[in-house]
Design an enzyme around this catalytic site. Structure first.
Site, PDB file in Angstrom:
ATOM      1  CB  ILE A   1       0.284 -12.731  20.291  1.00 51.58           C
ATOM      2  CG1 ILE A   1      -0.346 -11.647  19.903  1.00 51.58           C
ATOM      3  CG2 ILE A   1      -0.657 -13.633  21.406  1.00 51.58           C
ATOM      4  CD1 ILE A   1      -1.641 -11.409  18.938  1.00 51.58           C
TER       5      ILE A   1
ATOM      6  CE1 TYR B   1      -2.371  -7.382  19.527  1.00 49.25           C
ATOM      7  CE2 TYR B   1      -2.349  -5.364  20.562  1.00 49.25           C
ATOM      8  CZ  TYR B   1      -3.017  -6.376  20.283  1.00 49.25           C
ATOM      9  OH  TYR B   1      -4.393  -6.309  20.520  1.00 49.25           O
ATOM     10  CB  CYS B   2       0.739  -8.525  14.310  1.00 47.25           C
ATOM     11  SG  CYS B   2       2.599  -8.666  13.897  1.00 47.25           S
ATOM     12  CB  THR B   3       0.010 -13.301  14.661  1.00 50.12           C
ATOM     13  OG1 THR B   3      -1.221 -13.038  14.255  1.00 50.12           O
ATOM     14  CG2 THR B   3       0.062 -14.917  14.882  1.00 50.12           C
TER      15      THR B   3
ATOM     16  N   GLY C   1       4.845 -10.879  14.642  1.00 49.13           N
ATOM     17  CA  GLY C   1       5.731  -9.581  14.321  1.00 49.13           C
ATOM     18  C   GLY C   1       5.889  -9.175  13.081  1.00 49.13           C
TER      19      GLY C   1
END
Length: 348
Positions: free
Chosen positions: A227, A198-200, A202
């Site tokens: 997120i 996951y990241c901020t 995508g």
């Protein structure tokens, strides 16, 4: 024809106050082939400037990565403009969890070699062979699977203030630094573990998932929309929130609160805190975590040295900066031996 900003941040902030209109902070990205990035960049700048769009956008031959702010009343006009571009039609727009009318104060649309600095040679693997995209509900289910390794694809200063329960948070300064480290750490589990990323928003996972599949990982998954979208779905569907703390964002807000948990500490006194600041010394600009009490005592600086410098006459401060590269500019690295309670430092 205006193709650049003519107003300073201060002038723009004043205009926003005078307008008294609510603005929406939005992010989106798309990988697609752009024949002439410069021409596309100019088109976006002209059209967005007319809609009073502000923000930071990168355009390259491989696509677009946008983090912008738009007056709420112009949102539909912006969406219509994006829908007129075939590759951006019906694109998911990640609307910020917390809004701030001054999240961006300038419109910057820049042509870059890549829309994310990943350090990868895209010709060596199939960038379209991505991992399986998961909704918030599916992500929670995968996270609970004991056969899953969840990896945060963000930098150390992002994950320090917020991350998913049980996630591996690499202590790295840049996205490109994390790619080889993660592969090496998980090299014995390429076939028997679920790699969940996951990241901020995508975008980092889009390229990373394809890279790891190329490197032999068999079960690669990624959080759709990052997120930001996860938080929206959790609220809309009444799901359990597995993210603890704040989500770091790359604008003047610096973070969005996702849960009430404070999982980090002030880098100067050690008390629980998750508020980032940039050192007030223009020659430093170190990004660090600082509580209200330390901010008042230290005048928003990271050290007594920087505190002394901000009281010097402006010309003397300029002289001190002359010929020096400010390696700790906004949102960069954020490490300093002067901060006793910073992650990784030993308190003397």
């Amino acid at each position: 024809m205006q193709l650049y900003n003519k107003l300073s941040a201060e002038e723009r902030a004043k205009l926003i106050d005078e307008a008294g209109k609510d603005r929406l902070t939005i992010s989106f990205y798309q990988y697609f082939k752009i024949e002439n990035p410069t021409l596309f960049r100019n088109k976006l700048f002209i059209e967005w400037n007319e809609l009073d769009v502000l923000g930071r956008t990168y355009v390259s031959y491989e696509g677009i990565n946008a983090q912008i702010s738009v007056p709420a009343e112009n949102f539909l006009a912006l969406k219509e403009q994006l829908d007129s571009i075939s590759y951006l039609k019906d694109i998911r727009l990640n609307v910020a969890v917390e809004q701030n009318n001054k999240s961006f104060l300038k419109l910057k649309v820049k042509v870059r070699n890549k829309i994310v600095a990943d350090g990868l040679n895209d010709d060596t693997f199939d960038v379209t062979d991505k991992g399986v995209h998961l909704s918030a509900k599916e992500f929670n289910e995968m996270l609970a699977n004991p056969n899953t390794v969840c990896v945060d694809m963000r930098n150390h200063y992002e994950s320090e203030i917020g991350h998913f329960e049980g996630a591996v948070t690499p202590d790295v300064d840049t996205f490109r630094d994390s790619l080889d480290i993660i592969e090496n750490d998980l090299k014995e589990h390429k076939e028997d573990k679920n790699l969940l990323m996951y990241c901020t928003g995508g975008i980092r996972c889009e390229k990373a998932s394809a890279y790891y599949k190329h490197k032999g990982f068999k079960n690669v998954f990624q959080l759709e929309g990052g997120i930001i979208e996860y938080t929206r779905q959790v609220k809309a569907e009444g799901l359990e929130n597995k993210f603890k703390g704040k989500n770091f964002v790359f604008d003047h807000r610096r973070a969005e609160r996702i849960s009430d948990d404070v999982i980090s500490n002030c880098h100067q006194c050690g008390k629980p805190c998750d508020t980032h600041t940039n050192c007030a010394n223009e020659g430093c600009h170190l990004l660090f975590i600082q509580c209200d009490e330390c901010a008042e005592q230290m005048e928003n600086t990271c050290s007594t040295e920087c505190q002394e410098i901000i009281h010097l006459p402006y010309e003397e401060q300029k002289e001190l900066r002359k010929g020096k590269h400010a390696s700790n500019k906004i949102f960069k690295k954020g490490r300093s031996e002067k901060l006793k309670f910073q992650k990784g430092n030993t308190v003397s």
